[in-house]
Design an enzyme around this catalytic site. Sequence first.
Site, short mmCIF file in Angstrom:
data_model
loop_
_atom_site.label_atom_id
_atom_site.label_comp_id
_atom_site.label_asym_id
_atom_site.label_seq_id
_atom_site.Cartn_x
_atom_site.Cartn_y
_atom_site.Cartn_z
N GLY A 73 -68.13 -9.64 -28.99
CA GLY A 73 -67.87 -8.56 -29.82
C GLY A 73 -69.00 -7.69 -30.16
O GLY A 73 -68.80 -6.72 -31.08
N LYS A 80 -69.44 -10.81 -17.45
CA LYS A 80 -67.93 -10.55 -17.41
C LYS A 80 -67.75 -10.06 -15.88
O LYS A 80 -66.78 -10.39 -15.23
CB LYS A 80 -67.71 -9.49 -18.34
CG LYS A 80 -66.34 -9.51 -18.70
CD LYS A 80 -65.95 -8.36 -19.94
CE LYS A 80 -66.23 -8.95 -21.12
NZ LYS A 80 -66.25 -7.60 -22.12
N SER A 86 -104.77 -38.24 -32.94
CA SER A 86 -103.47 -37.69 -33.18
C SER A 86 -103.59 -36.49 -33.69
O SER A 86 -104.40 -36.10 -34.63
CB SER A 86 -102.61 -38.56 -34.13
OG SER A 86 -101.29 -38.16 -34.52
N HIS A 143 -63.83 -13.85 -35.69
CA HIS A 143 -65.15 -13.63 -35.56
C HIS A 143 -65.77 -14.66 -36.30
O HIS A 143 -66.69 -15.31 -35.54
CB HIS A 143 -65.47 -12.17 -36.13
CG HIS A 143 -66.96 -11.87 -35.84
ND1 HIS A 143 -67.76 -12.07 -36.91
CD2 HIS A 143 -67.68 -11.63 -34.64
CE1 HIS A 143 -69.10 -12.01 -36.50
NE2 HIS A 143 -68.94 -11.59 -35.12
#
Length: 916
Positions: free
Chosen positions: A126, A47, A797, A488
Amino acid sequence: MKTRRPAKPAAKARPAARGSRAARRVYFFGAGKADGTAGMKDLLGGKGANLAEMTNLGVPVPPGFTISTAECHEYTKAGGRISAALKKDALAALAKVEKLIGMTFGNASNPLLVSVRSGARASMPGMMDTILNLGLNQKTVKGLAASADGRFAYDSFRRFIQMYADVVLNVPRERFESRLEALKEARGKHLDTELGADDWEQLVHEYLDLVLKETGKAFPQDPHEQLWGAIGAVFRSWNNERAIRYRRLNDIPESWGTAVNVQAMVFGNMGDDCATGVAFTRDPSTGENTFYGEYLKNAQGEDVVAGIRTPQPINKRARRKDQAHLPTLEEEMPSAYRELVRIYKGLEKHYRDMQDIEFTIQRGKLWMLQTRNGKRTVRAAVKIAVDMARERLITREQAVQRVDPRALDQLLHPTLDPRAVKKVVARGLPASPGAAVGNVVFNADEAEARAKAGEKVILVRIETSPEDIHGMHAAEGILTARGGMTSHAAVVARGMGKCCVAGCGQILIDYAKGEMRIEGHVVAAGDPITIDGSTGEVMLGSVPTVTPELGGEFSELMKWADQFRKLRVRTNADTPNDAKIARQFGAEGIGLCRTEHMFFEPNRILAVREMILASDLPKRRRALDKLLPMQRGDFTEIFRAMEGLPVTIRLLDPPLHEFLPHEDDEIREVAANLGTNAAEVRAKIDSLKEFNPMLGHRGCRLGITFPEIYAMQVRAIVEAACEVAQSGVRVQPEIMVPLVAHVGELSRLRKLIEDEIAGVLAEHKGVKVKPTIGTMIEVPRAALVAEAIARYADFFSFGTNDLTQMTYALSRDDAGKFLSYYQESGILEDDPFVSIDEEGVGALIRIGVENGRKTRRDLKVGICGEHGGDPKSVKFCARVGLDYVSCSPYRVPVARLAAAQAALEAGAAKPKVRGR
Ligand code: ADP
Ligand code: MG
Ligand code: MG
């Protein structure tokens, strides 16, 4: 599941001590200039770094400052104390903010208010709480009321008290909310917006009393005390339970810490020319290139996502059915909207990715409060990546790297069968696409517990909160009664790529009773329901689903991926039908075709049992003669379906008792059919029983004791190959011997297989079929002696399912129990049954490949365990130089994309190594 691995990221998180820039505690942003940039997420958090970047770009951002993540560690180290040095730097930055906007923090007549916001390196939606309107007290609120208006000032104050008390003083939010409800009831009002200045002022007094009662101390009136309290709370919130849980689920190291953003307030709640909103620069569900978002007039902060009022669409294209009557931002505030459009376009161009933005309009003026790369569904991720490459915002390489392969298989997952009969009982918002069927659960813990036990569940909640995240993870889908497209539940579900129907007002949930009512139907916990996150429909019972057609951007992206990858991708397929599906998903061959499944079909099992129960060789031969044409038919179809692509067929593997009956009446029936008696059959069953069938008489060991079984299978394979080749279709059969531990096993069986091949080919002169012979490496010893084994193998394999069980001395079924041991001890990062890495089974694979290729440089090596469809494992396979991975049909695209990313990562890594 992942655990933390603090060592590496911690080193990065700690800023270099040298250089004054890096040692800064506080980073200012405002008036077009910021100390930080978007590249400084480690220090500033996501932020803070983006607030700085937007400021530098000239986007209108309220001024403020970011306290670095390093200070979070300092705070914790100092036992929860903010250092004098940090206070000094913060106050200096605050003074700059005051000067810029001409208001003073704590000033009675013209008070500066701030928000205190957390922000870690990765977005944790949140997870940690924001405090708004900090700086208000009984004096400053009067100043604010005088300069703006009383209603707004007291509304802001009561919000501040509630947020501060919740986050800093630990007074539960509900205490405040119930006071508000009581006040509204007393005044006969329904909406917050109907309350006036006096009402809010009274509420403020009640709130202050409440804080005193709850904490035994008066609410702090000193703005500076408020500020330090809030900053400390943000630092502490890094270690709250919600945050810790989210970090665990998302692989975020604890050592990162959070930054704190202190920013001048702008107000969306000053009146009807104010608003606050959230938006996505492209549609986060579909990826459509349309601006998409919601806003509320005269509102603040989280009001939009809290579901208190129905938010309005920002433009006509974002309008949902239930918003048809609501005006849009474009209509109501056209100039702010135009500005918003100009800014979002600029941000998207600048970040070259879809942005999730938060904004506030104060008296008609637009302010940006946040931007970040937006969460999106996989479908949207694919479309946005391809569109942006076409728009030349990013390269094709970047587009391929933008999509998480793990998420891709959600795209391939079912939607409702359009022809299915369905009883729609309710309709909510189509919050996150896809269809899900499961049993109803009403709480997250139960969802997690039941899902762990293998049950498919739908989590049904009135609304979700960060406490529910583990349950949302465990559930097939999520249904909520309240909340909008940006609630939310909706946001988190989209991020997880999980189907979600939100805001379905018709369901009435009674948590205490463990049931819900939908339009007269009662649905109890444990009852099955179906939800469709693409339409918002809720249906009773289990509705059949179908796999969607894939085309458009998806195939374009896969085409690009195929151009970059070096690893081939095959599929594990036992039937022609699986083979066809896998080819549609782009499989380039079959890496594992198990033959035993063909034995279980009802019309064949009797012949198989006859073969097993045969008392002598001639009898066994007779039974095998019956099986031969059946197997040949299977192989013919598979070769045809694969049209010349390689097909690896594994000879019979499981212990024979798996094919025998268990129930008494079944045993009697078999005995009657085979002309013997039940006692004899039972005796045979007992003689074949093993305590640990995983480690018993199986695989090549069976081939050695019953060579005629393998001989029949080889014959069936080669005859089928000849038949198909004669019809003009190329065939590439690869015959694979399972469970080899000793080179002697393979050398003996190779001889047997070669002889049988030669026999069949002699009967088909001139037919061009050249089967190869190889082995599965699934016993640790085989990997260790790979150099010897490779003398008799054309290919290896890695059978990593068994190899993992044997390496860890852990059966797959028990793995769940042991997983928590590994995670809690922090010894293993991943579930070894899901992901291969260097420290686990990968070590054996590396040895096997290197040693095998010492003997045969051209040894073809692949992997056919379930790991072949796990992106992390695919990348590992690319690094150790495997030729191909093989996985279940639906995971083929996942593996293709992961393989492309592995190639791009390797390409990007190379120059760096050379540079050193
Ligand atoms: P989150 O990480 O949960 O999104 P934010 O720190 O972004 O939390 O804050 C939530 C909301 O609070 C923002 O979307 C914005 O609406 C509001 N907000 C935060 N800071 C300010 C501010 N300085 N002025 C006005 N509103 C703010
Ligand atoms: Mg935010
Ligand atoms: Mg095996």
